[in-house]
Design an enzyme around this catalytic site. Sequence first.
Site, short mmCIF file in Angstrom:
data_model
loop_
_atom_site.label_atom_id
_atom_site.label_comp_id
_atom_site.label_asym_id
_atom_site.label_seq_id
_atom_site.Cartn_x
_atom_site.Cartn_y
_atom_site.Cartn_z
N ALA A 149 0.79 -1.24 0.36
CA ALA A 149 0.13 0.40 0.00
C ALA A 149 1.06 1.13 -0.14
O ALA A 149 1.90 1.07 0.78
CB ALA A 149 -0.82 0.21 1.13
N CYS A 180 -7.78 0.16 1.86
CA CYS A 180 -7.72 1.13 1.19
C CYS A 180 -9.26 1.26 0.26
O CYS A 180 -9.05 1.93 -0.88
CB CYS A 180 -6.23 1.11 0.46
SG CYS A 180 -5.29 0.73 0.45
#
Length: 225
Positions: A149, A180
């Site tokens: 990420a 996310c």
Amino acid sequence: MVQWITTEGLTDYREAEAWMEARVAAIAAGEAEECIWFVEHPPLYTAGTSARAEDLIDPGRFPVFPTRRGGQYTYHGPGQRVIYVMLDVARRGRDVRRFVHALEEWVIATLAEFNLRGAVREGRVGVWIERPGKPPQPDGRPAEEKIAAIGIRLRKWISFHGISINVEPDLEHFSGIVPCGIAEHGVTSLVDLGLPVTMADLDVALRKTFESVFSESPPDPVAID
């Protein structure tokens, strides 16, 4: 010059934020070098500036830290390498999107050191791994899972926050959030993929590949369809 720092053990999240704030101010003032900082955190969730309340599925599970980095909810915990990236984006073209793409390319180049093919996806920041051994997506394409990420913030064109790469975290810990903001894909790690990679192995690969991406103007990433 870029200073590389590795902190052993688990680093408190708010202490890490305070350290980054101070270092970014020093870099912007010309009083310190750029810096890449490797840490691990205790189990926690962070909420970026685009986080949606409904994506925090289990708010009582781990501490939740609102933060002003870009992105949505993410998990940090033992077995995950967090790479805080304090770099001068003004020297690298003053193009935030291009800088984020360079971070993705850095992760992809690092994964290639372990014979893994990472990919970027249109509209989804981060790095993904295809999982052909799992049930395909509804459109017939191979399943894919997120291995890294990315979420940054800029102050006076100096970046901070950065990247997290899953080495061997407890992947079940991600179930307390929609990572996310993407519910239709899972998460994976180097060890989950069958690679006996240690944190130290990853750190060596990250340092090895850094210059190939950041020594010159960063290349545009190639999306894999």
